[in-house]
Design an enzyme around this catalytic site. Sequence first.
Site, PDB file in Angstrom:
ATOM      1  CG  ASP A 141      -2.299   0.583   0.884  1.00 25.20           C
ATOM      2  OD1 ASP A 141      -2.377   1.824   0.832  1.00 25.20           O
ATOM      3  OD2 ASP A 141      -3.260  -0.169   0.670  1.00 25.20           O
ATOM      4  CG  HIS A 196      -5.374   3.793   0.976  1.00 27.51           C
ATOM      5  ND1 HIS A 196      -4.937   2.535   0.660  1.00 27.51           N
ATOM      6  CD2 HIS A 196      -6.681   3.846   0.607  1.00 27.51           C
ATOM      7  CE1 HIS A 196      -5.922   1.846   0.113  1.00 27.51           C
ATOM      8  NE2 HIS A 196      -6.997   2.622   0.072  1.00 27.51           N
ATOM      9  CB  SER A 354      -9.462   0.561   0.065  1.00 24.31           C
ATOM     10  OG  SER A 354      -8.938   0.886  -1.195  1.00 24.31           O
TER      11      SER A 354
END
Length: 845
Positions: A141, A196, A354
């Site tokens: 990520d 994220h 996600s």
Amino acid sequence: MLMLALGCGIGPNTARAASSGEVIFRVAGSEVTKLDLDHFQRTHRLGSVRRLRMPGAVIVAHTSDISATLASLKADPDVEWATIHRRVELADTLPNDPLFANQWQLRNTGQSGGTPGADIRAPAAWDLTTGSASVILAIIDTGTELTHPDLAGRIWVNAGEIPANGIDDDGNGFVDDVNGWNFYAENNNVGPVLGHGTNVAGLAGAASNNGIGVASPNWNSPLMILSCFAPEGFATEADLAEAIVYACNNGARIINGSWGTPGYSLVLRDAIAYAREKGVFLSIAAGNFHFDTDAHPYYPACFGFDNLLGVSGSTNRDEWIFNYGRATLGLSAPASGVYFARYPSTYGTGSGTSYAAPLVAGVGGLVLAREPLLDPLQLKYRLMGTADLVPGLSERSVSGGRLNAHAALSISDLGPPEPVQDLSADSIGPSGTILRWSAPPDTGGGPAAFYQLKIAPATDATTEALQQAYPVWKRPSQPGTTEWLLIPNLEPGTTYRVALRALDSAGNAAPFAYATFATPAAATVFDDPCDTTASAWIANGFELAGGDAHSGALSWQDSPGVQYTSGTVAMLTGGPFDVRPLVRPRLSFYLQHFFPNRFAEGDRLEVEASPDGGATWQRLRRFRASLSPLRRITLPLDEVPASPNLFIRFRVIADANQFVDDGVYLDDIRISEGANDVPYTEEVMVETVDFFGEVTTAPECHYTGNWAQDPGKSSAPRLEGGAALVVAAGTSEATARFTPFLPTDGIFRVYVTHGYAANATNVTWTVHHDGGSSTFLRNQQSGDAHRWHLLGEFVMRYGRDPARGSVELNAGTASGVQVTADAVRFELVQPFLGPSSVSHWEGYE
């Protein structure tokens, strides 16, 4: 004996699990004497045994080979039944994290307006295991906040590396990769580039039961941090592939990928194949465009590898959200307003697939902690097979369900289904076949859970060597039932080999069954491999260029090597073609396209035909969003008047906004005979308003009365329209007739749907079919919106025939506020092909 697991909030229950190595069976007919026990012990080589107070019931303790013991007992005519001895849960393990009550995805009690139980059953799963430090989860990520209060102490440490000494101590090619690697910056700084990655890591494996913040599904798996993204939010396929290989080579059992692209990536494909060979499982987000990934694939979620599970989204009311795919995604998991550890050093909510994928990754780690010998295929189908089936997720994935951690950990594993014994290719046509076989039984006699399919030209590598095997969206029927599966859009004059097998809910796979067949050649009036500029084409904005192609090295492209510009209109026009010798002419071509994946986006490809040399044009189909890799498309030309002067036109049309993309790739364009071929599809839908806001008119739809557009459109599976038509309930002159072009004579299931705009009772639907007309009254209420509602099964005729293949809505009988004319679905149940169809036809008249 019932074993009770009492949750006390301090970790998993430690009471003896009654299922570990124990079998329970019942002797038919009478009480079991001491002599009977001795007999069973000798005959079946049992360990210690004990009678229960229930007549005839016996527990066998400390069984080393449960499968063999069960098989032996079940074969004994004196044994009524035999099964694994399971415990029954009384209460759940609850962590002491103060914000756990906000995490509906783990335990939904109705907080925030949710449906109690619409969660992943985490507390019950924690009674069985909270994970293992030996099962490493790799988070590929944007890097992770290593000092987050709920992530500190949860990060993987490379035991072979000495920190900050500038030496590659373990010889893996990476210097000081103590917690992972940053493939974008090519260094060991795996801290957060964006938030994220921290959010994703916290969802998969935040520290739990530590009195701080939140919990996560997996309390113990170390998190390997692999950063690939630039601060602008993009990564390259090569960096992501390198991260996958790193994870495989450095001990990860599970990889989470909360990212993707609409383009088919060869390097990611090969990296995932590498992971498959290494026994590594991937949980991959499906994307957030609210699209059907069967029609608009999103990669790597839509790769068909045994070790990869594409994850769609669900809400706290067990409704669908974000991308979905009946044939391309495995299951759904919570993805809307989930609560988790966030960057920077805080907590909060977020939405997107996600955040669904790391829940699946974390639960996968729990399963491997409990059953470390499972391979990735078993884990994938275990997670799919134990998903909770709920109406709001039906047809949104292969399983049609939402992740259930407890079920994945507690399912009985009695062995694989029987192999398919009679696979055959039936009704073979130039562009496909229909496979038929008898549904095999699972161990225990019931139906299997899934089918899996491989197919390839027999001249290629053998089917067994194919790395990708796709789940079949049709679930197995009761054993002995004749199953069929349409395989359309194959190449004429080609020999194919197909492999099919059944799998159970525990993830066990039967051996593949094989069949070989050859598609015959088709009469053809035009066949262009698009490797040289054929004289038939006039290109205006298209070029024959190198790049993605189905065959050869060239394909027709509207913007080779670059993105098209706003306002573009590019045309590729071909003709004249004499289609008069063809009974059922078909246009086929291979297509890949990239248009912006946005709502209200006007960029598209239009395919059109002209019977009069280009004086008038008839639209055959529109294509929007993305489709990759090149896929064979077949369009019927039956409704274009037979002509010696037929022209075909491909038009790329871009709107004036700033959003653009890569455009269109066309290859292997052909006009050929469709008579005596298999259907080119098994489902047809008619919507009153398309994605671009254009009302569908004759011949597909015909209206009487004053209908108006309304945005309260149904979002039932595979619809793409942007609105519906509405009229006041009770308007006597208001009707809407839906007349599809059906791909074959056959039996069709007919479904209708409506969205939230509807509010009416006693809406009349009339189905016109080969046996006459059938009328139904249905209500249109918000409580059953966005779902397909079955009217029945009917014999209908090939082509567009209002009298024998249409559905009519009448608002005049309705009461309430307003009636919606939205969409009708025609699903092929049984095609009538060849002489054997006569008996089917008579049976429905």
